[in-house]
Design a protein around this motif. Structure first.
Motif, mmCIF file in Angstrom:
data_model
loop_
_atom_site.group_PDB
_atom_site.id
_atom_site.type_symbol
_atom_site.label_atom_id
_atom_site.label_comp_id
_atom_site.label_asym_id
_atom_site.label_seq_id
_atom_site.Cartn_x
_atom_site.Cartn_y
_atom_site.Cartn_z
ATOM 1 N N SER A 1 -7.153 14.132 0.255
ATOM 2 C CA SER A 1 -8.059 13.451 0.343
ATOM 3 C C SER A 1 -7.393 12.916 -1.499
ATOM 4 O O SER A 1 -7.291 12.514 -2.300
ATOM 5 C CB SER A 1 -9.661 13.625 -0.085
ATOM 6 O OG SER A 1 -9.479 14.734 -1.197
ATOM 7 N N GLU B 1 6.323 2.613 2.546
ATOM 8 C CA GLU B 1 4.423 2.555 2.013
ATOM 9 C C GLU B 1 3.914 2.128 3.378
ATOM 10 O O GLU B 1 3.457 2.713 3.918
ATOM 11 C CB GLU B 1 4.188 0.699 2.208
ATOM 12 C CG GLU B 1 4.319 0.702 0.943
ATOM 13 C CD GLU B 1 6.137 0.290 -0.077
ATOM 14 O OE1 GLU B 1 6.891 0.132 0.936
ATOM 15 O OE2 GLU B 1 5.979 0.989 -1.210
ATOM 16 N N TYR C 1 3.639 5.988 4.066
ATOM 17 C CA TYR C 1 2.802 6.125 3.347
ATOM 18 C C TYR C 1 1.376 6.601 4.005
ATOM 19 O O TYR C 1 0.757 7.321 4.095
ATOM 20 C CB TYR C 1 2.197 6.354 2.006
ATOM 21 C CG TYR C 1 3.603 6.646 0.930
ATOM 22 C CD1 TYR C 1 4.447 8.065 0.983
ATOM 23 C CD2 TYR C 1 3.934 5.785 0.393
ATOM 24 C CE1 TYR C 1 5.541 8.534 0.272
ATOM 25 C CE2 TYR C 1 4.627 6.306 -1.288
ATOM 26 C CZ TYR C 1 5.596 7.567 -1.190
ATOM 27 O OH TYR C 1 6.275 7.714 -1.770
ATOM 28 N N GLU C 2 1.774 5.180 4.862
ATOM 29 C CA GLU C 2 0.168 4.757 5.398
ATOM 30 C C GLU C 2 -0.125 5.793 6.655
ATOM 31 O O GLU C 2 -0.863 6.007 6.944
ATOM 32 C CB GLU C 2 -0.077 3.383 5.881
ATOM 33 C CG GLU C 2 -0.825 2.921 6.375
ATOM 34 C CD GLU C 2 -1.695 3.397 7.334
ATOM 35 O OE1 GLU C 2 -2.977 3.298 7.539
ATOM 36 O OE2 GLU C 2 -0.451 2.809 8.331
ATOM 37 N N HIS D 1 -1.561 8.713 5.496
ATOM 38 C CA HIS D 1 -3.066 8.752 4.444
ATOM 39 C C HIS D 1 -4.259 8.573 5.604
ATOM 40 O O HIS D 1 -4.588 9.348 6.035
ATOM 41 C CB HIS D 1 -2.842 7.466 3.774
ATOM 42 C CG HIS D 1 -2.414 7.473 2.586
ATOM 43 N ND1 HIS D 1 -1.743 7.186 1.341
ATOM 44 C CD2 HIS D 1 -1.570 9.277 1.983
ATOM 45 C CE1 HIS D 1 -1.155 7.655 0.442
ATOM 46 N NE2 HIS D 1 -1.331 8.815 0.942
ATOM 47 N N TRP E 1 -2.511 8.540 -4.518
ATOM 48 C CA TRP E 1 -1.985 6.967 -4.001
ATOM 49 C C TRP E 1 -2.530 5.822 -4.696
ATOM 50 O O TRP E 1 -2.072 4.895 -5.829
ATOM 51 C CB TRP E 1 -1.647 6.603 -2.657
ATOM 52 C CG TRP E 1 -1.567 5.544 -2.350
ATOM 53 C CD1 TRP E 1 -2.193 4.315 -1.760
ATOM 54 C CD2 TRP E 1 -0.138 4.752 -2.566
ATOM 55 N NE1 TRP E 1 -0.975 3.130 -1.163
ATOM 56 C CE2 TRP E 1 -0.121 3.254 -1.828
ATOM 57 C CE3 TRP E 1 1.217 5.039 -3.039
ATOM 58 C CZ2 TRP E 1 0.875 2.391 -1.812
ATOM 59 C CZ3 TRP E 1 2.329 4.883 -2.596
ATOM 60 C CH2 TRP E 1 2.480 3.301 -1.906
ATOM 61 N N GLU E 2 -4.223 5.959 -4.589
ATOM 62 C CA GLU E 2 -4.967 5.126 -5.226
ATOM 63 C C GLU E 2 -5.388 5.020 -6.771
ATOM 64 O O GLU E 2 -4.532 3.907 -7.535
ATOM 65 C CB GLU E 2 -5.762 5.062 -4.652
ATOM 66 C CG GLU E 2 -6.367 4.496 -3.592
ATOM 67 C CD GLU E 2 -7.222 5.061 -2.673
ATOM 68 O OE1 GLU E 2 -8.609 5.496 -3.090
ATOM 69 O OE2 GLU E 2 -7.454 4.990 -1.182
ATOM 70 N N ASN E 3 -4.887 6.449 -7.269
ATOM 71 C CA ASN E 3 -4.689 6.290 -8.928
ATOM 72 C C ASN E 3 -3.381 5.701 -9.616
ATOM 73 O O ASN E 3 -2.851 5.093 -10.667
ATOM 74 C CB ASN E 3 -4.722 7.856 -9.600
ATOM 75 C CG ASN E 3 -6.441 7.887 -9.410
ATOM 76 O OD1 ASN E 3 -7.595 7.368 -9.120
ATOM 77 N ND2 ASN E 3 -6.838 9.209 -8.723
ATOM 78 N N LYS F 1 -4.585 10.573 -1.399
ATOM 79 C CA LYS F 1 -5.255 9.142 -1.495
ATOM 80 C C LYS F 1 -5.138 8.746 -2.392
ATOM 81 O O LYS F 1 -5.257 7.848 -3.052
ATOM 82 C CB LYS F 1 -6.308 9.285 0.057
ATOM 83 C CG LYS F 1 -5.630 8.335 0.945
ATOM 84 C CD LYS F 1 -6.518 8.371 2.050
ATOM 85 C CE LYS F 1 -7.227 8.643 3.569
ATOM 86 N NZ LYS F 1 -8.486 8.763 3.755
ATOM 87 N N ASN F 2 -5.774 9.944 -3.142
ATOM 88 C CA ASN F 2 -6.512 9.534 -4.596
ATOM 89 C C ASN F 2 -5.305 9.609 -5.398
ATOM 90 O O ASN F 2 -4.949 8.720 -6.175
ATOM 91 C CB ASN F 2 -7.217 11.100 -4.941
ATOM 92 C CG ASN F 2 -8.330 11.155 -4.622
ATOM 93 O OD1 ASN F 2 -8.952 9.881 -3.997
ATOM 94 N ND2 ASN F 2 -8.983 12.620 -4.996
ATOM 95 N N LYS G 1 -1.432 3.623 -8.498
ATOM 96 C CA LYS G 1 -1.610 2.199 -8.223
ATOM 97 C C LYS G 1 -1.518 1.202 -9.728
ATOM 98 O O LYS G 1 -0.594 0.040 -9.371
ATOM 99 C CB LYS G 1 -2.831 1.149 -7.287
ATOM 100 C CG LYS G 1 -2.896 -0.376 -7.135
ATOM 101 C CD LYS G 1 -3.801 -0.864 -6.646
ATOM 102 C CE LYS G 1 -3.572 -2.709 -6.003
ATOM 103 N NZ LYS G 1 -3.622 -3.530 -6.609
ATOM 104 N N TRP G 2 -1.858 1.353 -10.391
ATOM 105 C CA TRP G 2 -1.728 0.454 -11.850
ATOM 106 C C TRP G 2 -0.128 0.638 -12.177
ATOM 107 O O TRP G 2 0.188 0.313 -12.747
ATOM 108 C CB TRP G 2 -2.542 1.366 -12.595
ATOM 109 C CG TRP G 2 -2.567 2.219 -13.227
ATOM 110 C CD1 TRP G 2 -3.278 3.221 -13.065
ATOM 111 C CD2 TRP G 2 -2.023 2.222 -14.415
ATOM 112 N NE1 TRP G 2 -2.484 4.263 -13.382
ATOM 113 C CE2 TRP G 2 -1.906 3.944 -14.718
ATOM 114 C CE3 TRP G 2 -0.815 2.544 -15.220
ATOM 115 C CZ2 TRP G 2 -1.282 4.684 -16.047
ATOM 116 C CZ3 TRP G 2 -0.227 2.269 -16.193
ATOM 117 C CH2 TRP G 2 0.038 4.276 -16.928
#
Ligand code: FAQ
Length: 311
Positions: free
Chosen positions: A282, A93, A96-97, A100, A288-290, A285-286, A292-293
């Protein structure tokens, strides 16, 4: 007299023995390994994007299968490298941070766009070609998990390089237009591929110490020269012209002399101002965010299983 931890470490390095994750190591050795291995991992993952762009537009089923396999291999390389890096005490994590947020770098080469199918050939030939030159010495690097990861990575990179060269070969034996596409791709990827191997030795902040620790086994300039010497004859076989008017075989040194690299362009790209830097970050990042579920679901499932076992 008992040896200090530092002396034991230095003696191991001198004997070419591997340093393993649980061994004592200087804090700076750990830090610089986290820096290089994590940046290497990020490069593999971000490096999937330029070629991923062409998977749906590959000119045949065979080409599509090969490109898909290559891009998946890069994901595998990224994952080995993240795992190797985790053994040094940083979490995935956190890595990745750092990617990003822009704190950690990734290779400059992946900030250039892939405009035509010939770019798939040029990337395999040149970018994977440069990657092999850089990574073969790393099979012998002093940190065990990194060295072992590099062995398999290099085998796969060599398939990637051939895959790319074969695309170039096919285009160069094709129509006039196809050959022009191949030349255009070489023109655009040549100089960035030379930059990929890092700044010149006198501008390289880490080389001296990394050579002492046997993290690096060859300097940036040595690797660049080796890449040029290897690649020029390959361009000749293709019947393509390397876009460097100063490129010339030097009988005295046994190497090719080459023209001035545009280091201003290199540092601009490294600082985030290349053609695709924003797009690449981007995209990551997308993803990673997408995703999340999926991570949440995996954690919830693992917790449920653990609860069941506890009963
Ligand atoms: N791009 O002191 P040095 C692949 C930075 S292969 C961006 O010389 P060092 C396969 C450097 O980090 C590509 N930044 O640094 C593939 C440092 O900044 P820092 C990845 C660069 O570490 C193919 C500063 O400049 N391969 O992915 C670059 O001793 C096709 C000063 O530089 C690796 O990472 C650059 N090109 O030497 C995947 C190999 N060059 O960190 C998909 C492992 C330098 O202090 C498709 N890494 N910088 O903020 C290495 O061998 C080394 O790290 C070097 C740089 C040689 C890259």
């Amino acid at each position: 007299q008992t040896k200090s931890l530092e002396e034991v470490f230095e003696a191991k390095i001198a004997r070419d023995e591997k340093i393993e994750p649980k061994d004592w190591m200087p804090e700076k050795y750990r830090k610089t390994h986290i820096r290089q291995i994590s940046q290497h991992a990020h490069s593999e993952i971000v490096g999937m994007l330029p070629e991923g762009n062409w998977i749906t537009r590959a000119p045949s089923l065979r080409r599509k299968v090969a490109l898909l396999a290559k891009v998946q291999d890069e994901a595998g390389h990224g994952l080995y490298l993240y795992s190797a890096c985790e053994t040094l005490g940083i979490s995935r994590e956190e890595m990745y941070e750092q990617l990003h947020s822009g704190k950690a770098k990734y290779s400059s080469i992946f900030n250039y766009p892939t405009l035509t199918w010939a770019d798939m050939g040029a990337i395999g030939w040149l970018v994977d070609g440069a990657a092999i030159i850089n990574q073969v010495p790393l099979c012998n690097t002093s940190f065990g998990p990194y060295a072992r990861a590099m062995v398999r990575v290099c085998k796969e990179e060599s398939f990637h390089q051939r895959q790319g060269y074969e695309i170039m070969m096919t285009l160069c034996n094709g129509t006039q237009e196809q050959k022009e596409m191949a030349q255009d791709a070489l023109n655009r990827w040549w100089w960035p591929s030379l930059m990929m191997l890092g700044p010149t030795d006198d501008e390289s902040t880490h080389t001296e110490q990394s050579m002492k620790w046997k993290l690096k086994r060859k300097t940036n300039d040595e690797l660049r020269q080796q890449f040029i010497d290897q690649t020029v004859p390959q361009a000749d076989i293709l019947g393509l012209t390397i876009p460097d008017a100063d490129l010339k075989y030097n009988n005295d040194t046994g190497h090719y002399d080459f023209g001035e690299i545009d280091w201003e362009e290199f540092w601009q790209v490294v600082k985030g101002h290349g053609m695709c830097n924003k797009e690449r970050i981007s995209a990551r990042k997308n993803a990673w965010e997408n995703g999340k579920w999926v991570r949440d679901a995996a954690v919830a499932y693992a917790e449920k299983q653990a609860e069941k076992q506890a009963v």
